[in-house]
Design a protein around this motif. Structure first.
Motif, mmCIF file in Angstrom:
data_model
loop_
_atom_site.group_PDB
_atom_site.id
_atom_site.type_symbol
_atom_site.label_atom_id
_atom_site.label_comp_id
_atom_site.label_asym_id
_atom_site.label_seq_id
_atom_site.Cartn_x
_atom_site.Cartn_y
_atom_site.Cartn_z
ATOM 1 N N SER A 139 -4.152 4.707 5.775
ATOM 2 C CA SER A 139 -3.384 5.368 6.089
ATOM 3 C C SER A 139 -2.359 4.008 5.127
ATOM 4 N N SER B 273 -1.666 9.813 5.565
ATOM 5 C CA SER B 273 -3.072 9.683 5.484
ATOM 6 C C SER B 273 -3.099 10.463 4.588
ATOM 7 N N ILE C 164 -4.757 8.574 11.244
ATOM 8 C CA ILE C 164 -6.383 9.350 10.737
ATOM 9 C C ILE C 164 -6.080 10.316 11.829
#
Length: 298
Positions: free
Chosen positions: A270, A260, A220
């Motif tokens: 994720s 992700s 992320i």
């Protein structure tokens, strides 16, 4: 590697094995009770992978060895204190002919910090397939080892010490100090425990859970050009799921392939897959995290 570095690695791996050697209190009313030590962290907060692995060990202690973990789903409820031990209460929810279900909760100071349900199965034959490992990934020998400076801010050690029990090699480079120029919601990491471990498959399953909490949040961050050193960054794991597919040794190189699919509302998801060096898919993971970044100009 110097003798001091060798000694530090030996001590770190021995400590990892020690924290997974839970102690039964002998008490059982409706639950089995175990206790385990915590891995020291300068940040003061318990590493989530530690509690994941210990919860799996606690649940497995209530089952015969031939019934092995194949899935777990857990929630991180409160930050844990790395200066204190953890108590695990295991509820024997169900025992069937082939499957067993256990609930394990981790407590400190009388309140839960983590709650998990896990399923265990007797090994049996069946249909089989697997998604292949991505092509073109360089071998661990072709990827730079994590530098001393990067390890000094390593999330596993709570931005603390050098002698982590796990060796990581980020295929696209680490983001501990600086973000990568390319913003992509994918990355891959080679990882292994730094020293040989016993052959016991239960130890390797538990340590694979420990490893699964490493680098999964970074997907992320990479998607948004962030590093672990971004001022004001606030990241916390909310939940974690894992499925064990095939046996694997965690003291040999494993490739953790991560992506992700979504981030919104201050949360990001994720997913990951662990592969052996020869391409066998050994486990899959998923984790949602809270991620907060200061607004521009704040």
């Amino acid at each position: 590697m110097t003798n001091d570095a060798n000694g530090n690695a030996e001590a770190a791996v021995a400590q990892l094995r020690d924290i997974l050697d839970l102690h039964s209190t002998g008490a059982r009313t409706t639950e089995d009770i175990f206790t385990g030590d915590s891995q020291p962290m300068r940040s003061g907060r318990i590493f989530g992978g530690q509690v994941l692995a210990q919860a799996i060990v606690a649940a497995a202690r209530t089952l015969p060895e031939e019934r092995i973990a194949h899935s777990m789903h857990g929630y991180f409820l409160r930050p844990g204190d790395a200066s204190e031990p953890v108590t695990f209460a295991v509820d024997r929810i169900h025992d069937g002919r082939s499957f067993s279900t256990r609930r394990a909760q981790a407590f400190q100071r009388g309140v839960p910090i983590f709650s998990m349900i896990a399923s265990f199965q007797d090994e049996s034959p069946g249909v089989e397939h697997e998604v292949p490992a991505p092509a073109g990934i360089p071998s661990p020998e072709e990827v730079a080892a994590t530098s001393d400076a990067d390890l000094d801010v390593h999330p596993l050690t709570g931005r603390a010490v050098f002698d982590a029990p796990v060796e990581l090699r980020h295929v696209s480079g680490p983001i501990y100090l600086t973000a990568q120029a390319e913003t992509r919601p994918q990355h891959a990491v080679w990882m292994r425990v730094r020293r040989p471990l016993p052959d016991d498959p239960a130890i390797h399953r538990a340590i694979l859970a420990y490893l699964s909490d490493l680098s999964i949040q970074e997907t992320i961050l990479r998607a948004h050009g962030l590093s672990w050193s971004t001022p004001g960054l606030n990241v916390a794991s909310l939940d974690h799921a894992m499925w064990w597919h095939r046996p694997a040794r965690t003291d040999e190189w494993l490739l953790y392939v991560l992506e992700s699919p979504s981030a919104q509302g201050g949360r990001g998801l994720s997913t990951g897959r662990f592969y052996t060096r020869d391409g066998a898919l050994v486990a899959s993971t998923a984790q949602e995290i809270m991620v907060r970044v200061p607004a521009p100009g704040a």
